[in-house]
Design a protein around this motif. Structure first.
Motif, PDB file in Angstrom:
ATOM      1  N   GLN A  65       0.839  -1.189   0.000  1.00 44.21           N
ATOM      2  CA  GLN A  65       0.000   0.000   0.000  1.00 44.21           C
ATOM      3  C   GLN A  65       0.883   1.251   0.000  1.00 44.21           C
ATOM      4  O   GLN A  65       1.429   1.649   1.022  1.00 44.21           O
ATOM      5  CB  GLN A  65      -0.955   0.026   1.202  1.00 44.21           C
ATOM      6  CG  GLN A  65      -1.807   1.275   1.327  1.00 44.21           C
ATOM      7  CD  GLN A  65      -2.622   1.614   0.092  1.00 44.21           C
ATOM      8  OE1 GLN A  65      -2.202   2.432  -0.735  1.00 44.21           O
ATOM      9  NE2 GLN A  65      -3.788   0.975  -0.046  1.00 44.21           N
ATOM     10  N   TRP A 117      -7.587   2.799  -3.379  1.00 44.44           N
ATOM     11  CA  TRP A 117      -8.161   1.630  -4.053  1.00 44.44           C
ATOM     12  C   TRP A 117      -7.181   0.968  -5.018  1.00 44.44           C
ATOM     13  O   TRP A 117      -7.374  -0.191  -5.390  1.00 44.44           O
ATOM     14  CB  TRP A 117      -9.425   2.028  -4.823  1.00 44.44           C
ATOM     15  CG  TRP A 117      -9.204   3.092  -5.863  1.00 44.44           C
ATOM     16  CD1 TRP A 117      -9.309   4.430  -5.680  1.00 44.44           C
ATOM     17  CD2 TRP A 117      -8.803   2.898  -7.220  1.00 44.44           C
ATOM     18  NE1 TRP A 117      -9.016   5.108  -6.837  1.00 44.44           N
ATOM     19  CE2 TRP A 117      -8.701   4.191  -7.809  1.00 44.44           C
ATOM     20  CE3 TRP A 117      -8.525   1.787  -8.007  1.00 44.44           C
ATOM     21  CZ2 TRP A 117      -8.331   4.386  -9.132  1.00 44.44           C
ATOM     22  CZ3 TRP A 117      -8.164   1.980  -9.334  1.00 44.44           C
ATOM     23  CH2 TRP A 117      -8.069   3.260  -9.878  1.00 44.44           C
ATOM     24  N   GLN A 118      -6.133   1.688  -5.425  1.00 42.74           N
ATOM     25  CA  GLN A 118      -5.179   1.130  -6.381  1.00 42.74           C
ATOM     26  C   GLN A 118      -4.223   0.124  -5.737  1.00 42.74           C
ATOM     27  O   GLN A 118      -3.450  -0.527  -6.436  1.00 42.74           O
ATOM     28  CB  GLN A 118      -4.379   2.260  -7.031  1.00 42.74           C
ATOM     29  CG  GLN A 118      -5.223   3.213  -7.850  1.00 42.74           C
ATOM     30  CD  GLN A 118      -4.409   4.281  -8.556  1.00 42.74           C
ATOM     31  OE1 GLN A 118      -3.272   4.037  -8.936  1.00 42.74           O
ATOM     32  NE2 GLN A 118      -4.992   5.452  -8.734  1.00 42.74           N
ATOM     33  N   ASP A 142      -3.591  -2.450  -1.790  1.00 44.85           N
ATOM     34  CA  ASP A 142      -4.304  -3.257  -0.803  1.00 44.85           C
ATOM     35  C   ASP A 142      -5.203  -2.364   0.051  1.00 44.85           C
ATOM     36  O   ASP A 142      -4.710  -1.458   0.753  1.00 44.85           O
ATOM     37  CB  ASP A 142      -3.314  -3.997   0.087  1.00 44.85           C
ATOM     38  CG  ASP A 142      -2.534  -5.058  -0.673  1.00 44.85           C
ATOM     39  OD1 ASP A 142      -2.841  -5.291  -1.854  1.00 44.85           O
ATOM     40  OD2 ASP A 142      -1.602  -5.645  -0.079  1.00 44.85           O
ATOM     41  N   ASN A 177      -9.471  -5.026  -2.412  1.00 41.89           N
ATOM     42  CA  ASN A 177      -8.539  -4.671  -3.482  1.00 41.89           C
ATOM     43  C   ASN A 177      -7.174  -5.273  -3.191  1.00 41.89           C
ATOM     44  O   ASN A 177      -6.706  -5.249  -2.045  1.00 41.89           O
ATOM     45  CB  ASN A 177      -8.390  -3.145  -3.585  1.00 41.89           C
ATOM     46  CG  ASN A 177      -9.666  -2.471  -4.025  1.00 41.89           C
ATOM     47  OD1 ASN A 177     -10.283  -2.885  -4.994  1.00 41.89           O
ATOM     48  ND2 ASN A 177     -10.080  -1.427  -3.314  1.00 41.89           N
ATOM     49  N   ASP A 178      -6.520  -5.781  -4.228  1.00 43.00           N
ATOM     50  CA  ASP A 178      -5.215  -6.416  -4.057  1.00 43.00           C
ATOM     51  C   ASP A 178      -4.218  -5.864  -5.074  1.00 43.00           C
ATOM     52  O   ASP A 178      -4.538  -5.722  -6.255  1.00 43.00           O
ATOM     53  CB  ASP A 178      -5.346  -7.938  -4.240  1.00 43.00           C
ATOM     54  CG  ASP A 178      -4.050  -8.668  -3.889  1.00 43.00           C
ATOM     55  OD1 ASP A 178      -3.270  -8.151  -3.075  1.00 43.00           O
ATOM     56  OD2 ASP A 178      -3.828  -9.764  -4.436  1.00 43.00           O
ATOM     57  N   SER A 179      -3.027  -5.549  -4.596  1.00 40.88           N
ATOM     58  CA  SER A 179      -1.948  -5.087  -5.469  1.00 40.88           C
ATOM     59  C   SER A 179      -0.665  -5.782  -5.048  1.00 40.88           C
ATOM     60  O   SER A 179      -0.139  -5.541  -3.966  1.00 40.88           O
ATOM     61  CB  SER A 179      -1.777  -3.560  -5.356  1.00 40.88           C
ATOM     62  OG  SER A 179      -0.626  -3.136  -6.042  1.00 40.88           O
ATOM     63  N   ARG A 230      -3.364  -2.206  -9.056  1.00 40.28           N
ATOM     64  CA  ARG A 230      -4.356  -3.131  -8.530  1.00 40.28           C
ATOM     65  C   ARG A 230      -4.522  -4.269  -9.521  1.00 40.28           C
ATOM     66  O   ARG A 230      -4.741  -4.040 -10.717  1.00 40.28           O
ATOM     67  CB  ARG A 230      -5.693  -2.399  -8.328  1.00 40.28           C
ATOM     68  CG  ARG A 230      -6.801  -3.297  -7.811  1.00 40.28           C
ATOM     69  CD  ARG A 230      -8.033  -2.525  -7.406  1.00 40.28           C
ATOM     70  NE  ARG A 230      -8.655  -1.803  -8.516  1.00 40.28           N
ATOM     71  CZ  ARG A 230      -9.889  -1.286  -8.471  1.00 40.28           C
ATOM     72  NH1 ARG A 230     -10.617  -1.391  -7.378  1.00 40.28           N
ATOM     73  NH2 ARG A 230     -10.375  -0.641  -9.512  1.00 40.28           N
TER      74      ARG A 230
END
Length: 572
Positions: free
Chosen positions: A441, A449-450, A452, A539-541, A546
């Motif tokens: 993050q 939102w882009q 975690d 949300n996962d990055s 993302r």
């Protein structure tokens, strides 16, 4: 010139020089602007954040028509066209015209039907909004790869065989060539209907749902003096049953009604049958709801109203009813519904039925049903109310390419979670535990939102739009919170400050405990006891963008925002 990134000064000067030169050489020449690729573009792709509006404002007097390129689905096309028309009004460009000179939609992933529908929708919407011409991009597919966007924009395929879109285009041309636009009807949100006249002077009424595959909207068309036919997306025509000068129509995929020997404008009645937007069923009590049948005509009408049998819901009365409605009157028909299986885990259902006026074909109606889910006890006991896992709605946001394979969701260890809700001391409590093998993050504020993070959307009674809030744990252990959307009458800044977020990382899990004070969000004890729809999105990055979204239910994160698809919870 192809794609360009001129400064505004450079563009306006180029437009001026071209306009004056063209008019000097041929005064009747219609001079267009450069082709604007939509209303707004990413700051990385434009020399000014509001390039289009500034360019047409400062270039006023140096063009006759605006060349506008608006791609995307229908909701995006409408937004962009309306924004362009707003600019024309704002800057006194009423004497100018506009040209929808590039728009499209690809038929990738077996989307030929969706592409065909958009040919009708975009072409007729542009016509209705005053476009002088319309170009579809493009005539022929550029290649053979069915999954590659640029190979699938054509109306015909690479081998010159017509696609569904080509047949749909021909249907529009055959129906409305040399026609004229008459008016736009006032329709419920998400649906459109227009009135044209064809070259023979017959009224033509096309209609559609803005969203592809949206639930059909049930309407009636009144004032039909002679006969009418219905023309489908591909030009097939058949008789439309008419009784007492009224016909029924389901507004969904594009279609058109042709009225024969009709001198008066047909009337659309959108509220012949009024159904609840949705109903919620608790596992331990029956719910009563009413259907309203309106008769706006000057004569008495007999209706037949019935419900269809449902495997999981017991509906009474379960037999068709004949209802007589006096002129300019309304009849309210009560029903009760109760879940047959109190332990069912399905929370999205529909109740369906039919309505007919004597002498017409029955038409279907649908009411979305949400199963009310009791919450509170699991939160207090350290358990969960919902699981977000491999069975949940999910969207991968990276393309399927070998060098990106490691970013494709690989299972519940990659991303999953649990959610619990409760009420505590005049506050609404949310606990989300996220399983995520790689924590990342580096974003802030509205951009969390882009990476975690968690998003929550909920719609409370008497609020005009859903709340949409988000929270995240930073890599340094601090937390963030943000509100993207709030109903009218609420102070976003004040509400954001009131959110309390406590988060911690434990191995491969991140736990969020969030508190929303009643007063800042509009919660009351009655609202929590009666229930409201809510959804949670993870949300996962794993790298710099993302890569995955997962949610409890559809309608958040991708596609239209649809709170009627969310589970309805109530606090016990």
């Amino acid at each position: 010139l192809s794609f360009a990134n001129f400064t505004l000064d450079e563009y306006v000067e180029l437009q001026r020089v071209f306009y004056e030169s063209a008019k000097k050489a041929a005064p009747d020449t219609v001079v267009l602007t450069g082709g604007f690729a939509g209303l707004k573009m990413s700051p990385k792709s434009t020399a000014h954040p509001d390039y289009f509006r500034e360019a047409v404002h400062r270039g006023k007097g140096y063009f006759d028509s605006i060349a506008f390129h608006a791609h995307g689905k229908m909701d995006s096309y409408i937004y962009q066209v309306n924004g362009m028309l707003d600019a024309m009004r704002d800057f006194g460009l009423e004497g100018a015209t506009w040209y929808s000179n590039e728009t499209s939609w690809p038929s990738i992933d077996n989307r030929q039907r969706e592409q065909a529908e958009l040919v009708w929708k975009k072409m007729l919407y542009a016509w209705a909004k005053g476009a002088i011409a319309y170009n579809w991009y493009d005539i022929r597919n550029d290649g053979y790869d069915k999954s590659y966007t640029e190979h699938n924009f054509g109306l015909i395929d690479r081998d010159y065989y017509p696609k569904q879109a080509y047949v749909a285009y021909n249907a529009v041309v055959q129906t409305l060539k040399n026609g004229t636009f008459v008016d736009e009807y006032d329709m419920p949100n998400g649906y459109q209907a227009f009135l044209f006249k064809n070259q023979a002077g017959e009224f033509i009424l096309p209609s559609w749902s803005i969203e592809h595959n949206a639930p059909p909207k049930f309407i009636a068309i009144a004032g039909i003096k002679e006969s009418a036919t219905i023309i489908d997306l591909f030009g097939n025509e058949q008789t439309l049953p008419v009784a007492n000068e009224i016909a029924f129509l389901e507004v969904d995929a594009p279609k058109a009604i042709r009225f024969k020997k009709q001198s008066q404008r047909p009337i659309i009645i959108t509220n012949l049958l009024e159904t609840p937007n949705s109903i919620s069923l608790a596992p331990d009590a029956a719910t009563t709801f009413k259907l309203l049948i309106n008769n706006p005509t000057k004569q008495k009408l007999d209706f037949t109203l019935g419900t269809n049998k449902h495997d999981e819901i017991d509906i009474k009365p379960d037999k068709p009813q004949t209802v007589t409605v006096e002129p300019n009157s309304t009849a309210a028909i009560p029903f009760t519904a109760i879940l047959k299986n109190k332990d069912s885990s399905s929370f999205n259902q529909t109740i369906t039925g039919e309505l007919a006026i004597t002498g017409t074909n029955p038409q279907n109606w649908t009411i979305p049903v949400a199963r009310k889910i009791p919450v509170g006890q699991n939160y207090r006991e350290g358990k969960h109310d919902f699981v977000i896992d491999d069975k949940s709605p999910r969207k991968n946001l990276v393309v399927s390419a070998p060098h990106l394979a490691h970013l494709i969701w690989s299972g519940n260890d990659d991303l999953s979670g649990t959610v619990a809700f409760a009420k505590e001391n005049k506050a609404f409590k949310i606990r989300v535990v996220v399983q995520d093998d790689i924590f990342r993050q580096k974003q802030d504020n509205q951009n969390i939102w882009q990476a975690d993070s968690v998003q929550v959307a909920f719609k409370l009674p008497n609020q005009n739009i859903p709340w949409e809030i988000g929270f995240a744990l930073n890599e340094n252990g601090s937390t963030q919170k943000h509100i993207w959307y709030a109903p009218s009458g609420f102070n976003i800044g004040k509400a954001t400050k009131a959110i309390e977020v406590i988060a911690k990382r434990m191995g491969s899990k991140t736990e969020y405990n969030v508190t929303l004070p009643f007063d800042d969000f509009g919660f009351t004890d009655d609202i929590l006891a009666n229930g409201f729809p809510i959804n949670v999105l993870l949300n996962d990055s794993d790298e710099d963008q993302r890569d995955t979204m997962m949610a409890i239910a559809p309608g958040l994160g991708w596609g239209p925002k649809e709170p009627h698809k969310y589970p309805v919870i109530y606090v016990k």
